[in-house]
Design an enzyme around this catalytic site. Structure first.
Site: not given
Length: 165
Positions: A76-78, A113-114, A128
């Site tokens: 749902m992120c633009h 969110i980014e 990793d």
């Protein structure tokens, strides 16, 4: 008062929030997180002797790439045109690296969110690249530190909710 759960439609199904009417403003978000490891692992990162290469340089690029791909990973992120992504590292010279990501845009919605995805990906990349010698690393304390811009204004982690805009 409007419903704070804006990602649901009138049928209680997921939707992408309509931001058409929102104003373009400068927006910034900063997130942070840590990865704990064996002291010998941090020593090898500092010495540049990891077989996969320069751990922090690769992790930094991975975090920047992740910020740019957020809308492809979080449903749902633009799709937001980012104007800047910066990743910084600090460590305690013992067993912990802290990654901090700052993301900027001039757009109609924020970049929290980014910033969070950039930090998570940065830390996962460190994991990793070092897992061959240290599978016991722990990623934790990932959180939004600060955000600014937009209708909701300024947020600072740790401030009392009533003092937040």
């Amino acid at each position: 008062m409007s419903d704070p759960l804006t990602h649901f439609n009138d049928q209680n199904r997921a939707k992408m929030v309509d931001v058409t009417a929102k104003q373009v403003t400068a927006r910034t978000a900063t997130a942070t997180g840590t990865i704990r490891m064996q002291p010998a692992t941090l020593d090898r990162i500092h010495a540049g002797t990891m077989k996969k290469g320069d751990v922090l340089a690769v992790a930094q690029v991975a975090g920047i790439m992740a910020a740019k791909q957020t809308s492809n990973l979080i449903p749902m992120c633009h799709l937001i045109p980012l104007t800047g992504v910066d990743i910084h590292f600090t460590d305690n010279n013992q067993d912990t690296i802290t990654a901090t990501a700052t993301v900027k845009t001039k757009h109609v919605t924020g970049v929290e969110i980014e910033a969070l995805l950039a930090v998570q990906t940065t830390l996962l990349t460190i994991y990793d690249m070092c897992k061959a010698i240290d599978r016991g690393m722990v990623i934790d304390n990932v959180h939004l530190v600060e955000k600014d811009g937009g209708k909701s204004g300024h947020f600072q982690f740790g401030e009392a909710p009533e003092s937040q805009a």
